[in-house]
Design a protein around this motif. Structure first.
Motif, PDB file in Angstrom:
ATOM      1  N   SER A 170       0.832  -1.210   0.000  1.00  0.00           N
ATOM      2  CA  SER A 170       0.000   0.000   0.000  1.00  0.00           C
ATOM      3  C   SER A 170       0.861   1.254   0.000  1.00  0.00           C
ATOM      4  O   SER A 170       0.571   2.225  -0.709  1.00  0.00           O
ATOM      5  CB  SER A 170      -0.917   0.013   1.226  1.00  0.00           C
TER       6      SER A 170
ATOM      7  N   VAL B 216       1.286   4.347  -2.803  1.00  0.00           N
ATOM      8  CA  VAL B 216       1.210   5.775  -2.488  1.00  0.00           C
ATOM      9  C   VAL B 216       2.459   6.495  -3.001  1.00  0.00           C
ATOM     10  O   VAL B 216       2.363   7.551  -3.632  1.00  0.00           O
ATOM     11  CB  VAL B 216       1.015   5.996  -0.966  1.00  0.00           C
TER      12      VAL B 216
ATOM     13  N   SER C 247       2.400   6.754  -6.736  1.00  0.00           N
ATOM     14  CA  SER C 247       1.384   7.724  -7.159  1.00  0.00           C
ATOM     15  C   SER C 247       1.878   9.151  -6.964  1.00  0.00           C
ATOM     16  O   SER C 247       1.684  10.009  -7.823  1.00  0.00           O
ATOM     17  CB  SER C 247       0.088   7.501  -6.387  1.00  0.00           C
TER      18      SER C 247
ATOM     19  N   GLN D  71      -5.157  10.554  -5.638  1.00  0.00           N
ATOM     20  CA  GLN D  71      -5.301   9.218  -5.065  1.00  0.00           C
ATOM     21  C   GLN D  71      -4.309   9.021  -3.928  1.00  0.00           C
ATOM     22  O   GLN D  71      -4.648   8.473  -2.880  1.00  0.00           O
ATOM     23  CB  GLN D  71      -5.053   8.139  -6.124  1.00  0.00           C
TER      24      GLN D  71
ATOM     25  N   GLY E  12      -5.352  10.898  -0.849  1.00  0.00           N
ATOM     26  CA  GLY E  12      -6.519  10.272  -0.223  1.00  0.00           C
ATOM     27  C   GLY E  12      -6.206   8.960   0.472  1.00  0.00           C
ATOM     28  O   GLY E  12      -6.854   8.603   1.459  1.00  0.00           O
ATOM     29  N   TYR E  13      -5.217   8.241  -0.017  1.00  0.00           N
ATOM     30  CA  TYR E  13      -4.914   6.909   0.513  1.00  0.00           C
ATOM     31  C   TYR E  13      -3.740   6.902   1.485  1.00  0.00           C
ATOM     32  O   TYR E  13      -3.494   5.910   2.163  1.00  0.00           O
ATOM     33  CB  TYR E  13      -4.646   5.958  -0.660  1.00  0.00           C
ATOM     34  N   TYR E  14      -3.014   8.006   1.577  1.00  0.00           N
ATOM     35  CA  TYR E  14      -1.799   8.072   2.387  1.00  0.00           C
ATOM     36  C   TYR E  14      -2.041   7.667   3.840  1.00  0.00           C
ATOM     37  O   TYR E  14      -1.329   6.815   4.380  1.00  0.00           O
ATOM     38  CB  TYR E  14      -1.201   9.476   2.319  1.00  0.00           C
TER      39      TYR E  14
ATOM     40  N   VAL F 129      -4.474   5.985   5.212  1.00  0.00           N
ATOM     41  CA  VAL F 129      -4.901   4.586   5.309  1.00  0.00           C
ATOM     42  C   VAL F 129      -3.685   3.663   5.213  1.00  0.00           C
ATOM     43  O   VAL F 129      -3.529   2.735   6.008  1.00  0.00           O
ATOM     44  CB  VAL F 129      -5.918   4.255   4.194  1.00  0.00           C
ATOM     45  N   ALA F 130      -2.816   3.935   4.251  1.00  0.00           N
ATOM     46  CA  ALA F 130      -1.630   3.107   4.051  1.00  0.00           C
ATOM     47  C   ALA F 130      -0.688   3.190   5.245  1.00  0.00           C
ATOM     48  O   ALA F 130      -0.145   2.171   5.697  1.00  0.00           O
ATOM     49  CB  ALA F 130      -0.906   3.531   2.772  1.00  0.00           C
TER      50      ALA F 130
END
Length: 76
Positions: A23, A27, A30, A43, A46-48, A50-51
């Motif tokens: 994950s 990140v 991306s 993306q 937004g996902y940083y 969470v990862a």
């Protein structure tokens, strides 16, 4: 890390660590490619969190497992 032999009791923790690292690689890639594709940057942002939480939780699970085994946390 996938080919690493781990005890059966640690298999899930090991898989969680692999998934967390994957994950974070997503990140990082991306963010790196956001200069040519702004959507990838969005993306990544937004996902940083969470990862990072996945990685933090996986490392803490390993630490807890070592403590359960009686391995002193000052050794690592």
């Amino acid at each position: 890390m996938i080919r690493l032999n781990v005890p059966e009791s640690m298999a899930t923790i090991h898989l969680d660590l692999i998934n967390a690292i994957n994950s974070n690689v997503f990140v990082a890639q991306s963010f790196r490619n956001s200069g040519t594709d702004a959507i990838l940057g969005l993306q990544a942002v937004g996902y940083y969190q969470v990862a990072e939480k996945k990685l933090f939780d996986a490392i803490n699970a390993i630490k807890s497992y070592f403590i359960y085994l009686g391995i002193n946390e000052n050794l690592f």
